[in-house]
Design a protein around this motif. Structure first.
Motif, PDB file in Angstrom:
ATOM      1  N   GLY A 151       0.808  -1.214   0.000  1.00 55.23           N
ATOM      2  CA  GLY A 151       0.000   0.000   0.000  1.00 55.23           C
ATOM      3  C   GLY A 151       0.842   1.264   0.000  1.00 55.23           C
ATOM      4  O   GLY A 151       2.054   1.237  -0.245  1.00 55.23           O
ATOM      5  N   PRO A 152       0.200   2.402   0.330  1.00 51.03           N
ATOM      6  CA  PRO A 152       0.917   3.691   0.292  1.00 51.03           C
ATOM      7  C   PRO A 152       1.884   3.888   1.442  1.00 51.03           C
ATOM      8  O   PRO A 152       2.701   4.814   1.406  1.00 51.03           O
ATOM      9  CB  PRO A 152      -0.217   4.722   0.334  1.00 51.03           C
ATOM     10  CG  PRO A 152      -1.333   4.019   1.037  1.00 51.03           C
ATOM     11  CD  PRO A 152      -1.236   2.563   0.649  1.00 51.03           C
ATOM     12  N   GLY A 153       1.826   3.122   2.515  1.00 54.14           N
ATOM     13  CA  GLY A 153       2.727   3.284   3.654  1.00 54.14           C
ATOM     14  C   GLY A 153       2.189   4.237   4.708  1.00 54.14           C
ATOM     15  O   GLY A 153       1.090   4.796   4.580  1.00 54.14           O
ATOM     16  N   TYR A 154       2.981   4.461   5.767  1.00 52.46           N
ATOM     17  CA  TYR A 154       2.569   5.328   6.875  1.00 52.46           C
ATOM     18  C   TYR A 154       2.917   6.771   6.549  1.00 52.46           C
ATOM     19  O   TYR A 154       4.058   7.090   6.209  1.00 52.46           O
ATOM     20  CB  TYR A 154       3.270   4.927   8.170  1.00 52.46           C
ATOM     21  CG  TYR A 154       2.825   3.590   8.721  1.00 52.46           C
ATOM     22  CD1 TYR A 154       1.599   3.471   9.361  1.00 52.46           C
ATOM     23  CD2 TYR A 154       3.629   2.469   8.593  1.00 52.46           C
ATOM     24  CE1 TYR A 154       1.188   2.240   9.868  1.00 52.46           C
ATOM     25  CE2 TYR A 154       3.225   1.247   9.096  1.00 52.46           C
ATOM     26  CZ  TYR A 154       2.009   1.137   9.740  1.00 52.46           C
ATOM     27  OH  TYR A 154       1.599  -0.069  10.231  1.00 52.46           O
ATOM     28  N   SER A 155       1.952   7.660   6.691  1.00 46.86           N
ATOM     29  CA  SER A 155       2.229   9.084   6.503  1.00 46.86           C
ATOM     30  C   SER A 155       2.785   9.716   7.770  1.00 46.86           C
ATOM     31  O   SER A 155       3.573  10.658   7.706  1.00 46.86           O
ATOM     32  CB  SER A 155       0.957   9.820   6.085  1.00 46.86           C
ATOM     33  OG  SER A 155      -0.053   9.664   7.079  1.00 46.86           O
ATOM     34  N   ASP A 156       2.396   9.216   8.937  1.00 51.39           N
ATOM     35  CA  ASP A 156       2.881   9.753  10.216  1.00 51.39           C
ATOM     36  C   ASP A 156       2.961   8.597  11.216  1.00 51.39           C
ATOM     37  O   ASP A 156       2.000   8.319  11.937  1.00 51.39           O
ATOM     38  CB  ASP A 156       1.943  10.838  10.740  1.00 51.39           C
ATOM     39  CG  ASP A 156       2.523  11.576  11.928  1.00 51.39           C
ATOM     40  OD1 ASP A 156       3.589  11.153  12.432  1.00 51.39           O
ATOM     41  OD2 ASP A 156       1.930  12.590  12.368  1.00 51.39           O
ATOM     42  N   PRO A 157       4.088   7.894  11.270  1.00 53.56           N
ATOM     43  CA  PRO A 157       4.196   6.738  12.180  1.00 53.56           C
ATOM     44  C   PRO A 157       4.011   7.103  13.635  1.00 53.56           C
ATOM     45  O   PRO A 157       3.435   6.327  14.404  1.00 53.56           O
ATOM     46  CB  PRO A 157       5.615   6.218  11.911  1.00 53.56           C
ATOM     47  CG  PRO A 157       5.948   6.720  10.542  1.00 53.56           C
ATOM     48  CD  PRO A 157       5.265   8.035  10.410  1.00 53.56           C
ATOM     49  N   ALA A 158       4.503   8.267  14.043  1.00 52.56           N
ATOM     50  CA  ALA A 158       4.375   8.656  15.458  1.00 52.56           C
ATOM     51  C   ALA A 158       2.918   8.807  15.854  1.00 52.56           C
ATOM     52  O   ALA A 158       2.494   8.379  16.935  1.00 52.56           O
ATOM     53  CB  ALA A 158       5.141   9.953  15.719  1.00 52.56           C
ATOM     54  N   ALA A 159       2.102   9.427  14.980  1.00 54.29           N
ATOM     55  CA  ALA A 159       0.679   9.588  15.282  1.00 54.29           C
ATOM     56  C   ALA A 159      -0.035   8.249  15.260  1.00 54.29           C
ATOM     57  O   ALA A 159      -0.979   8.013  16.019  1.00 54.29           O
ATOM     58  CB  ALA A 159       0.039  10.547  14.282  1.00 54.29           C
ATOM     59  N   ALA A 160       0.416   7.349  14.384  1.00 55.60           N
ATOM     60  CA  ALA A 160      -0.232   6.042  14.304  1.00 55.60           C
ATOM     61  C   ALA A 160      -0.041   5.238  15.578  1.00 55.60           C
ATOM     62  O   ALA A 160      -0.886   4.406  15.931  1.00 55.60           O
ATOM     63  CB  ALA A 160       0.321   5.263  13.106  1.00 55.60           C
ATOM     64  N   LEU A 161       1.068   5.484  16.296  1.00 52.87           N
ATOM     65  CA  LEU A 161       1.333   4.741  17.526  1.00 52.87           C
ATOM     66  C   LEU A 161       0.618   5.321  18.736  1.00 52.87           C
ATOM     67  O   LEU A 161       0.566   4.680  19.783  1.00 52.87           O
ATOM     68  CB  LEU A 161       2.842   4.722  17.806  1.00 52.87           C
ATOM     69  CG  LEU A 161       3.658   3.748  16.959  1.00 52.87           C
ATOM     70  CD1 LEU A 161       5.136   3.939  17.223  1.00 52.87           C
ATOM     71  CD2 LEU A 161       3.243   2.314  17.243  1.00 52.87           C
TER      72      LEU A 161
END
Length: 493
Positions: A412-422
């Motif tokens: 897929g497109p990947g994570y745009s903001d890994p910190a927010a996703a966690l």
């Protein structure tokens, strides 16, 4: 704290003792000096009446020997020139100079001539000092070899003055002073010892109360909700009022925590119980689907959901102290094979290519089977929720001596903001998403000393989630939990 109180008590008592005992010791020293000179004056005064009666050398010698100082050789009498040897001009017939008269050969202030005659006893004072005492007619003390000499003038008749000399040894001036200093030092040490004992006892009570508070806090942090501190009774006796207030506040906090946890369990049980009605409808609908892989998968999912809800209700209703011991540990490879097999049916329906690698050999991890299955479901569920239909994904398992690593990647497109996703509850998964999936996985990893890392897949080019679980309990305990690591923050989605 205990040593600090002892040091403060020693310092304070020492300063107070020195402030009082040093002046007292100096006063004792001065008293001993005054006592020695007073005794010398008494000895001189005892010989005065004999000189007033006669100046006969034999009589004076006998009177001198009758005194304590005379018997010890510490007393002497300087007699004046005999009356028949004095000329009309008031000078000695023998031409006595400054030793016979006052300083400069003159008579004293009263007109009396100083002694210039024989000396009875052992004299130690200088002749000029004796002449000065006789000429001036006043008593004073002068330095002498080995001590001091008290010179006391006595008028024997008109115009003639004898001088009584009493020797005061240096040892008499300090007699009893050393003993007094020793006694005062012993008193100071006794005061310091008493203050140390009192401070140690007080400090022991304070430290014991503080340690009980710290131990109770650690026990509460470890999950013992029944721990409480005594605020009254034998154990609380001697504790400072501030620590008693702290103990009371701790007990209040512990009661509130227990109440909140109980309310949370009740709320979880009530919410879970509300799910029974829609679950019953789902089970009935699933039963009417007939045969087929999709129908079997649906019925299996509904049955598993019912089991999870029942388990939540039972766990919520059970008090923490009544919870049975659970054997922690499972085979991560077996759990992953099972969950990938479950999701593969849905992947086939959506046209997704699924690849599983590295799950062919055992990979033990110190977590419960259900918790690991929930974590794997959360990771795979994110792939289906955040990528389009037909997007491929892969699951790789890598087992080492110290950890087990699970890699879940997609195209897929990947994570745009890994910190927010966690961040807990802040994910943007659309309708039906709570944002708790990755946070649950992260907590599971950190409970073993591992971590959760978000980045980009080097194979598929999309998002990659790396779950690392420590397989050795001792390493899990030594690892520092609570750290969130993210990678690929520059990867736009």
């Amino acid at each position: 704290m205990r040593w600090a109180m002892i040091k403060a008590a020693v310092a304070g008592t020492t300063m107070v003792a020195l402030a009082f005992l040093i002046p007292l010791g100096l006063m004792v020293q001065q008293t001993a000096r005054d006592r020695a000179f007073t005794a010398a004056e008494r000895q001189a005064a005892a010989l005065g009446p004999a000189l007033a009666i006669t100046t006969d050398q034999d009589a004076i010698d006998r009177a001198l020997a009758s005194t304590d100082a005379g018997a010890q050789g510490r007393m002497a009498v300087h007699l004046p020139v005999p009356a028949g040897a004095v000329g009309a001009g008031g000078t000695s017939a023998q031409g006595t100079s400054a030793e016979g008269a006052g300083a400069g050969g003159q008579a004293g202030p009263g007109g009396d001539a100083g002694p210039g005659g024989p000396t009875i006893g052992q004299g130690r004072a200088a002749a000029v000092d004796v002449a000065t005492a006789g000429g001036q007619g006043r008593a004073f003390t002068v330095a002498a070899p080995g001590g001091y000499a008290l010179l006391q003038p006595v008028a024997v008749d008109t115009g003639r003055t004898a001088v009584i000399e009493v020797f005061v040894a240096e040892s008499d001036l300090t007699r009893g002073v050393s003993t007094a200093w020793l006694v005062l030092s012993a008193v100071a040490l006794g005061l310091v010892a008493i203050s140390v004992l009192v401070a140690d006892r007080m400090g022991g009570r304070i430290v014991a109360s503080a340690r009980r508070l710290a131990a109770a806090a650690r026990s509460l942090g470890a999950g013992n909700l029944a721990v409480r501190l005594p605020v009254e009774g034998e154990q609380a006796d001697g504790s400072p009022e501030e620590l008693r207030e702290a103990a009371h506040a701790f007990n209040t906090m512990a009661d509130r925590v227990a109440q909140l946890l109980a309310a949370e369990r009740e709320l979880a049980a009530d919410l879970s119980h509300r799910l029974r009605t829609p679950l019953t409808v789902l089970r009935l609908n699933a039963a009417s689907l007939g045969d087929g892989d999709a129908a079997d998968a649906t019925r299996h999912a509904v049955a598993q959901l019912e089991r999870e809800v029942d388990q939540i209700i039972r766990s919520a209703r059970r008090a923490p102290e009544d919870a049975p011991a659970v054997t922690v540990g499972c085979d991560a490879a077996e759990v992953i094979r099972e969950r990938v097999g479950f999701w593969s049916a849905l992947a086939e329906d959506e046209g997704r290519r699924c690849q599983l690698a590295g799950a062919d050999r055992a990979a033990p991890v110190p977590v419960q089977r259900g918790d690991l299955a929930a974590a794997v479901d959360a990771l795979l569920g994110n792939v289906f929720r955040h990528t389009a239909l037909g997007t491929a994904f892969s699951v790789d398992v890598l087992a080492t001596d110290s950890s087990v690593i699970v890699l879940v990647g997609d195209a897929g497109p990947g994570y745009s903001d890994p910190a927010a996703a966690l961040k807990r509850g802040e994910g943007h998964g659309g309708e039906g998403s709570t944002g708790l999936g990755l946070d649950i996985v992260r907590k599971l990893a950190e409970s073993t000393g591992g971590d959760l890392v978000l980045g980009r897949s080097a194979v598929l080019g999309g998002a990659e989630t790396r779950l690392r679980l420590r397989s050795r309990p001792e390493e899990a305990q030594s690892a520092r939990p609570g750290r969130r690591r993210s990678r690929g923050a520059l990867f736009p989605r």
